[in-house]
Each structure stands twice: as structure tokens, then as C-alpha cells.
Design an enzyme around this catalytic site. Structure first.
Site, PDB file in Angstrom:
ATOM      1  N   ARG A 167      -7.141   5.006   5.811  1.00 47.00           N
ATOM      2  CA  ARG A 167      -7.034   4.687   4.189  1.00 47.00           C
ATOM      3  C   ARG A 167      -8.253   3.483   3.859  1.00 47.00           C
ATOM      4  O   ARG A 167      -8.503   3.654   2.267  1.00 47.00           O
ATOM      5  CB  ARG A 167      -5.918   3.327   4.006  1.00 47.00           C
ATOM      6  CG  ARG A 167      -5.372   2.794   2.622  1.00 47.00           C
ATOM      7  CD  ARG A 167      -3.743   2.119   3.193  1.00 47.00           C
ATOM      8  NE  ARG A 167      -3.239   1.662   1.545  1.00 47.00           N
ATOM      9  CZ  ARG A 167      -3.926   0.257   1.003  1.00 47.00           C
ATOM     10  NH1 ARG A 167      -3.877  -0.517   2.642  1.00 47.00           N
ATOM     11  NH2 ARG A 167      -3.089  -0.146   0.865  1.00 47.00           N
ATOM     12  N   HIS A 196     -10.129   4.247  -0.028  1.00 47.74           N
ATOM     13  CA  HIS A 196     -10.196   2.732  -0.850  1.00 47.74           C
ATOM     14  C   HIS A 196     -11.705   2.872  -1.420  1.00 47.74           C
ATOM     15  O   HIS A 196     -12.212   2.217  -2.577  1.00 47.74           O
ATOM     16  CB  HIS A 196      -9.682   1.705  -1.091  1.00 47.74           C
ATOM     17  CG  HIS A 196      -8.147   1.885  -0.755  1.00 47.74           C
ATOM     18  ND1 HIS A 196      -6.942   0.458  -1.049  1.00 47.74           N
ATOM     19  CD2 HIS A 196      -7.046   2.716  -0.627  1.00 47.74           C
ATOM     20  CE1 HIS A 196      -6.314   1.085  -1.141  1.00 47.74           C
ATOM     21  NE2 HIS A 196      -5.763   2.311  -1.039  1.00 47.74           N
ATOM     22  N   ASP A 197     -12.166   2.795  -0.555  1.00 49.10           N
ATOM     23  CA  ASP A 197     -13.724   2.353  -0.413  1.00 49.10           C
ATOM     24  C   ASP A 197     -14.480   3.833  -1.811  1.00 49.10           C
ATOM     25  O   ASP A 197     -14.637   3.507  -2.529  1.00 49.10           O
ATOM     26  CB  ASP A 197     -14.798   2.797   0.599  1.00 49.10           C
ATOM     27  CG  ASP A 197     -16.150   2.282   0.867  1.00 49.10           C
ATOM     28  OD1 ASP A 197     -16.587   1.143  -0.343  1.00 49.10           O
ATOM     29  OD2 ASP A 197     -17.406   2.879   1.306  1.00 49.10           O
ATOM     30  N   GLY A 207     -18.005   5.616  -5.484  1.00 51.46           N
ATOM     31  CA  GLY A 207     -18.589   6.392  -4.011  1.00 51.46           C
ATOM     32  C   GLY A 207     -18.405   5.633  -2.934  1.00 51.46           C
ATOM     33  O   GLY A 207     -18.097   4.567  -3.082  1.00 51.46           O
ATOM     34  N   ASN A 265      -5.701  -4.320  -2.155  1.00 53.48           N
ATOM     35  CA  ASN A 265      -6.534  -4.388  -1.246  1.00 53.48           C
ATOM     36  C   ASN A 265      -6.235  -5.169  -0.454  1.00 53.48           C
ATOM     37  O   ASN A 265      -5.496  -5.697   1.072  1.00 53.48           O
ATOM     38  CB  ASN A 265      -7.897  -4.291  -0.845  1.00 53.48           C
ATOM     39  CG  ASN A 265      -8.125  -2.873  -1.868  1.00 53.48           C
ATOM     40  OD1 ASN A 265      -7.930  -1.997  -1.342  1.00 53.48           O
ATOM     41  ND2 ASN A 265     -10.053  -3.548  -1.663  1.00 53.48           N
ATOM     42  N   HIS A 321      -0.337  10.041   4.815  1.00 55.45           N
ATOM     43  CA  HIS A 321       0.745   9.304   4.475  1.00 55.45           C
ATOM     44  C   HIS A 321       1.630  10.377   5.471  1.00 55.45           C
ATOM     45  O   HIS A 321       2.708   9.079   5.840  1.00 55.45           O
ATOM     46  CB  HIS A 321       1.679   9.086   3.635  1.00 55.45           C
ATOM     47  CG  HIS A 321       0.734   8.026   2.170  1.00 55.45           C
ATOM     48  ND1 HIS A 321       1.562   7.533   0.174  1.00 55.45           N
ATOM     49  CD2 HIS A 321       0.096   7.901   2.249  1.00 55.45           C
ATOM     50  CE1 HIS A 321       0.462   6.406   0.418  1.00 55.45           C
ATOM     51  NE2 HIS A 321      -0.057   6.772   1.315  1.00 55.45           N
ATOM     52  N   THR A 322       1.008  10.852   6.431  1.00 51.18           N
ATOM     53  CA  THR A 322       2.207  11.133   7.386  1.00 51.18           C
ATOM     54  C   THR A 322       1.539  10.382   8.510  1.00 51.18           C
ATOM     55  O   THR A 322       2.781  10.759   9.492  1.00 51.18           O
ATOM     56  CB  THR A 322       1.486  12.588   7.902  1.00 51.18           C
ATOM     57  OG1 THR A 322       2.440  13.804   8.992  1.00 51.18           O
ATOM     58  CG2 THR A 322      -0.007  12.668   8.534  1.00 51.18           C
TER      59      THR A 322
END
Length: 320
Positions: free
Chosen positions: A64, A68-69, A74, A96, A195-196
Site C-alpha cells: 500500500r 501511495h508513493d 511518481g 496516509n 485488497h486480497t
């Protein structure tokens, strides 16, 4: 005139060259560190194996963090930067704060890498490798990670607040936000399969389990046990109730059964354009794994905006 010892002079030169050369776009390559840090992959893998061995959830957390990075200017490691006097970073942005975790894992791996290859490997590349290894350690696919990224010397909280899709996003919003990053609807649906594994906080799925109609009743009741109508905002629930810490295609099986945890999850299977692909993934884990790996490589190619000042950070949480 200043006098440097040889190690200090080398380090100073390496930092200067990294800053000066960072903005120039270099082609990413899996072999980027073949000569300068040949043990990099083994070091990162060892660090992730240790972290996931202590807490399986950490594999999902690092994955995650990488997402988010990459979605904020980029894949440049900007999410790892602490706030400074000159900028307010991404760590405390809405998506975050009190949510993204695992910074200490990346810091620990970076320290090991620095001990082996001083001032050579970017934090952005370490994060990319760690995300891949976390998935593989939990039973998911592996892929060849392109390397050669540089670390941003700045970060933007406002960019993090506007570039990351939220848990209440519609299918149209998800498709549009991924398209803005050069990722198509198939990429989006495959990457959502992250999201598994992992957990979500009650505050992000409360509305779904109490008010939405396209949800399995027994699943809603199960989640309501630990997510009250008020309070308990940070109570956790697994995205995948079947195999919470196993990377597989159960996420898509859950969607078909109307057991998606977030509103944005169930949007992938709600009478829309992605229903057919969700059904395919639910019955064909091999196809999902292949598409997920391809989409991760594609997302990993996202580069900072032209002119972004970059370097190879010596410590991931602060600029040199």
C-alpha cells in the site's frame, strides 16, 4: 580550503552527483545495480522476510505504501519524507495519516543496504523491491522490478490529498484517477486485487455495512460486530475474510458474493464495465496474477514531474 578524508570525500561527491543527475531521466532497468550493489535484491528480500515473519500484515502495508508513493508525483520515495520547515509532506495527508505503516521496515532495510552499498541505492527503489517481495512472501506472484529511480527532495501533502482514490470512490472515479496515471481500467481492476491482503479501519467501511444494499447480509452483520455505528473508528477488519494474509484471488470471489469491504471495492462488481473481468479473476488466479504483475510494473514506471529535484537519500525520512 576544506580537507576531507577519502570516505568523506567519496560520500560528498556521491551526494552531489546524485542531486545534479537526479532530474535527468535515466531508463529504468532490472540490472541497474548489477555492478554497484549486486547483493541488493537479497538484502531487501531478507529484510522483508524478517518483517513479514514477525507480522504477515506488513506485506500488505508495504504494498500500500508503494501505491501511495507512486500515485503522488511518481515513484520517488516522497511518501517516506518527514515534514520540514520548507514543506509539509505526505505522511500526514488524509489518506496516509494513522493509516500507512511500515516506515520503520523501509528504514531498517535502507540501513542494511547502506552498509553494503554506500550512497548508491535510492529509497524509492528499495520500496519498489520491498513491495514485490511482500506480495511474493504471502503467496502472490513475483515480477522483475525495474530500478534506477531517484528520491525526491520534496513532498506535497496537498498532492497526496488529491491524487489518491478514496474508499467511497465510484467506478467512474476510479477509472478516471487511474487513467490520469496512464493506467487503464484493466490495470485498475487488477491492482485493486491488492485488497486480497491487509486490513481497513472501521471509519472507511462503516457507511457500507450499515446503509448500502448491494452487500451480503451475513457479511454486513459480521463486520458490524467490530464496527459500531459510532466510535471504534480505527477498529480493523480484513479485506478478505477467507484468507486475510494470503495473496490469492479470493478478493474477486468476495466481490461476486457482494462481500467487498469498501464501497470502492464493490464498485468493481456492481453491474458495471468491470463485472466480466472480476468474474474472470474470481475463477482464474493465474490470469489475475499475470495481470497484477504487469500492472505493478506499469505503475512502477510512473516518474516524477520534469524538473523535480532528486537525489539518492542517505536516510529515507530526510533529504541529504
Amino acid at each position: 580550503m576544506a580537507t576531507f578524508t577519502k570516505p568523506t570525500a567519496f560520500l560528498a561527491l556521491a551526494v552531489v552527483l546524485a542531486v545534479l543527475g537526479g532530474a535527468a531521466a535515466q531508463p529504468l532497468s532490472p540490472n541497474f545495480y548489477a555492478k554497484t550493489c549486486p547483493n541488493l535484491a537479497a538484502i531487501v528480500r531478507q529484510g522483508m522476510a524478517s518483517a513479514v515473519g514477525k507480522e504477515k500484515r506488513m506485506g500488505a502495508s508495504i504494498l500500500r505504501m508503494f501505491f501511495h508513493d507512486c500515485f503522488v508525483n511518481g515513484c520517488d520515495g516522497s511518501i517516506l519524507l518527514d515534514d520540514t520547515r520548507s514543506f509539509t509532506g505526505e505522511k500526514n495527508a488524509g489518506p496516509n495519516a494513522n493509516s500507512v505503516r511500515g516506515y520503520e521496515v523501509i528504514d531498517a532495510i535502507k540501513a542494511l543496504v547502506e552498509a553494503s552499498c554506500k550512497a548508491t541505492v535510492s529509497c524509492a527503489d528499495i520500496l519498489a523491491l520491498a513491495a514485490r517481495d511482500g506480495v511474493a512472501l504471502l503467496g502472490g506472484p513475483t515480477w522483475s522490478v525495474k530500478l534506477g529511480r531517484k528520491d525526491a527532495r520534496t513532498a506535497s501533502q496537498s498532492a497526496a490529498n488529491t491524487n489518491l482514490p478514496g474508499p467511497g470512490s465510484s467506478l467512474a472515479t476510479l477509472i478516471a484517477m487511474f487513467r490520469n496515471k496512464g493506467l487503464n481500467a484493466r490495470d485498475m481492476t487488477a491492482l485493486s486485487g491488492a485488497h486480497t491482503i491487509g486490513r481497513s479501519q472501521c471509519q472507511f467501511f462503516r457507511t457500507r455495512i450499515y446503509t448500502e444494499k448491494n452487500i451480503d447480509g451475513s457479511f454486513a452483520a459480521l463486520r458490524q460486530r467490530t464496527c459500531p455505528r459510532s466510535g471504534g473508528d480505527r477498529n480493523l477488519a480484513p479485506f478478505d475474510v477467507q484468507t486475510a494474509d494470503g495473496f490469492d484471488n479470493a478478493y474477486y470471489k468476495n466481490l461476486v458474493a457482494r462481500r467487498g469491504l469498501l464501497h470502492s471495492d464493490q464498485e468493481l462488481f456492481n453491474g458495471g464495465l468491470q463485472d466480466r473481468l472480476v468474474r474472470q479473476y474470481s475463477s482464474n488466479a493465474t490470469q489475475f496474477f499475470a495481470d497484477f504483475a504487469a500492472a505493478m510494473i506499469k505503475m512502477g514506471d510512473l516518474k516524477p514531474s520534469p524538473g523535480t529535484p532528486t537525489e539518492v537519500r542517505l536516510k529515507c525520512s530526510k533529504v541529504n
